[in-house]
Write a protein that holds these residues in place. Sequence first.
Motif, mmCIF file in Angstrom:
data_model
loop_
_atom_site.group_PDB
_atom_site.id
_atom_site.type_symbol
_atom_site.label_atom_id
_atom_site.label_comp_id
_atom_site.label_asym_id
_atom_site.label_seq_id
_atom_site.Cartn_x
_atom_site.Cartn_y
_atom_site.Cartn_z
ATOM 1 N N VAL A 139 0.841 -1.167 -0.004
ATOM 2 C CA VAL A 139 -0.115 -0.017 0.233
ATOM 3 C C VAL A 139 1.022 1.237 0.027
ATOM 4 N N PHE A 140 1.955 1.241 0.805
ATOM 5 C CA PHE A 140 2.883 2.334 1.091
ATOM 6 C C PHE A 140 3.589 2.633 -0.394
ATOM 7 N N ARG A 141 3.679 1.737 -1.088
ATOM 8 C CA ARG A 141 4.527 1.882 -2.487
ATOM 9 C C ARG A 141 3.431 2.489 -3.468
ATOM 10 N N ASN A 142 2.111 2.098 -3.212
ATOM 11 C CA ASN A 142 1.405 2.909 -4.050
ATOM 12 C C ASN A 142 1.149 4.416 -3.980
ATOM 13 N N PHE A 143 1.168 4.906 -2.657
ATOM 14 C CA PHE A 143 1.028 6.207 -2.390
ATOM 15 C C PHE A 143 2.376 6.924 -2.922
ATOM 16 N N CYS A 144 3.502 6.104 -2.719
ATOM 17 C CA CYS A 144 4.964 6.616 -3.234
ATOM 18 C C CYS A 144 4.880 7.026 -4.766
ATOM 19 N N GLU A 145 4.221 5.903 -5.571
ATOM 20 C CA GLU A 145 4.107 6.098 -7.052
ATOM 21 C C GLU A 145 3.006 7.368 -7.196
ATOM 22 N N GLU A 146 2.083 7.527 -6.318
ATOM 23 C CA GLU A 146 1.151 8.488 -6.699
ATOM 24 C C GLU A 146 1.917 9.940 -6.213
ATOM 25 N N GLN A 147 2.897 10.007 -5.415
ATOM 26 C CA GLN A 147 3.604 10.996 -4.657
ATOM 27 C C GLN A 147 2.714 11.643 -3.785
ATOM 28 N N ASN A 148 1.969 11.055 -3.129
ATOM 29 C CA ASN A 148 1.289 11.258 -1.943
ATOM 30 C C ASN A 148 1.681 11.225 -0.647
ATOM 31 N N LEU A 149 2.093 12.373 -0.360
ATOM 32 C CA LEU A 149 2.926 12.639 1.094
ATOM 33 C C LEU A 149 1.925 12.398 2.146
ATOM 34 N N GLU A 150 0.695 12.734 2.348
ATOM 35 C CA GLU A 150 0.101 12.518 3.371
ATOM 36 C C GLU A 150 -0.369 10.734 3.590
ATOM 37 N N GLY A 151 -0.698 10.286 2.351
ATOM 38 C CA GLY A 151 -0.694 8.789 2.185
ATOM 39 C C GLY A 151 0.639 8.082 2.599
ATOM 40 N N CYS A 152 1.692 8.494 2.252
ATOM 41 C CA CYS A 152 3.065 7.920 2.786
ATOM 42 C C CYS A 152 3.269 8.045 4.096
ATOM 43 N N MET A 153 2.806 9.187 4.817
ATOM 44 C CA MET A 153 3.111 9.409 6.237
ATOM 45 C C MET A 153 1.969 8.292 7.077
ATOM 46 N N ARG A 154 0.599 8.329 6.533
ATOM 47 C CA ARG A 154 -0.073 7.221 7.093
ATOM 48 C C ARG A 154 0.363 5.902 7.092
ATOM 49 N N CYS A 155 0.877 5.491 5.991
ATOM 50 C CA CYS A 155 1.435 4.170 5.734
ATOM 51 C C CYS A 155 2.587 3.935 6.613
ATOM 52 N N MET A 156 3.472 5.034 6.621
ATOM 53 C CA MET A 156 4.672 4.936 7.518
ATOM 54 C C MET A 156 4.341 4.574 8.914
ATOM 55 N N GLN A 157 3.217 5.150 9.523
ATOM 56 C CA GLN A 157 2.926 4.859 10.641
ATOM 57 C C GLN A 157 2.485 3.197 10.641
ATOM 58 N N GLN A 158 1.443 2.791 9.709
ATOM 59 C CA GLN A 158 0.952 1.413 9.596
ATOM 60 C C GLN A 158 2.222 0.547 9.566
ATOM 61 N N VAL A 159 3.138 0.931 8.712
ATOM 62 C CA VAL A 159 4.286 -0.141 8.711
ATOM 63 C C VAL A 159 5.007 -0.425 9.906
ATOM 64 N N LYS A 160 5.277 0.849 10.631
ATOM 65 C CA LYS A 160 5.929 0.739 11.967
ATOM 66 C C LYS A 160 5.351 0.021 12.933
ATOM 67 N N GLN A 161 3.843 0.188 12.945
ATOM 68 C CA GLN A 161 3.043 -0.585 14.059
ATOM 69 C C GLN A 161 2.841 -2.046 13.575
ATOM 70 N N GLU A 162 2.835 -2.260 12.501
ATOM 71 C CA GLU A 162 2.914 -3.856 12.015
ATOM 72 C C GLU A 162 4.514 -4.388 12.339
ATOM 73 N N PHE A 163 5.329 -3.745 12.070
ATOM 74 C CA PHE A 163 6.875 -4.065 12.365
ATOM 75 C C PHE A 163 6.853 -4.464 13.710
ATOM 76 N N TYR A 164 6.409 -3.498 14.578
ATOM 77 C CA TYR A 164 6.668 -3.829 16.192
ATOM 78 C C TYR A 164 5.879 -4.947 16.765
ATOM 79 N N LEU A 165 4.644 -5.056 16.026
ATOM 80 C CA LEU A 165 3.701 -6.108 16.447
ATOM 81 C C LEU A 165 4.372 -7.542 16.104
ATOM 82 N N VAL A 166 4.984 -7.767 14.739
ATOM 83 C CA VAL A 166 5.526 -8.942 14.591
ATOM 84 C C VAL A 166 6.870 -9.374 15.188
ATOM 85 N N LYS A 167 7.557 -8.148 15.575
ATOM 86 C CA LYS A 167 8.707 -8.040 16.275
ATOM 87 C C LYS A 167 8.335 -8.675 17.702
ATOM 88 N N ASN A 168 7.300 -8.315 18.324
ATOM 89 C CA ASN A 168 7.040 -8.789 19.686
ATOM 90 C C ASN A 168 6.532 -10.076 19.513
#
Length: 155
Positions: free
Chosen positions: A99-128
Amino acid sequence: MEVGQMQRRLVEFTKSMFMEGFLDGQFLQLQQLQDESNPDFVVEVVSLFFQDSEKLLNDLTLALDQQNVDFKRVDAHVHQLKGSSSSIGAQRVKNACIVFRNFCEEQNLEGCMRCMQQVKQEFYLVKNKFDTLFTLEQQIVAAGGSIPAMEITSF
């Protein structure tokens, strides 16, 4: 807790990681590469994933904080994270990266920022989740037991 009980707990915990979408079949393939000659293979590979991914997440944060965001650079970092998460079976991180890559392709900064938070959340959840999984495995081995083999048909 006796070994049999710990082994059942490990199997159930691992199943839950699949059922909740944290892991996919790639993790089982990774486990199949582990043998007596390299009993810590999975732990080592997953640990390297988390070390490398922490750096990628920091690089992503810096790239998104620039006044003029270089979306190609951001996308390259996300692509790398997607590939490495896919290689260990971290399905939810991989899906968030898609999903993040789709926002990068669209150059959608707001979408990228939201995805960044989602990626971090999923990363730390799976790490735990992995921390818990590996702790359970260590407890079983310390108690003199063996780690039960996981089959795709188990899920």
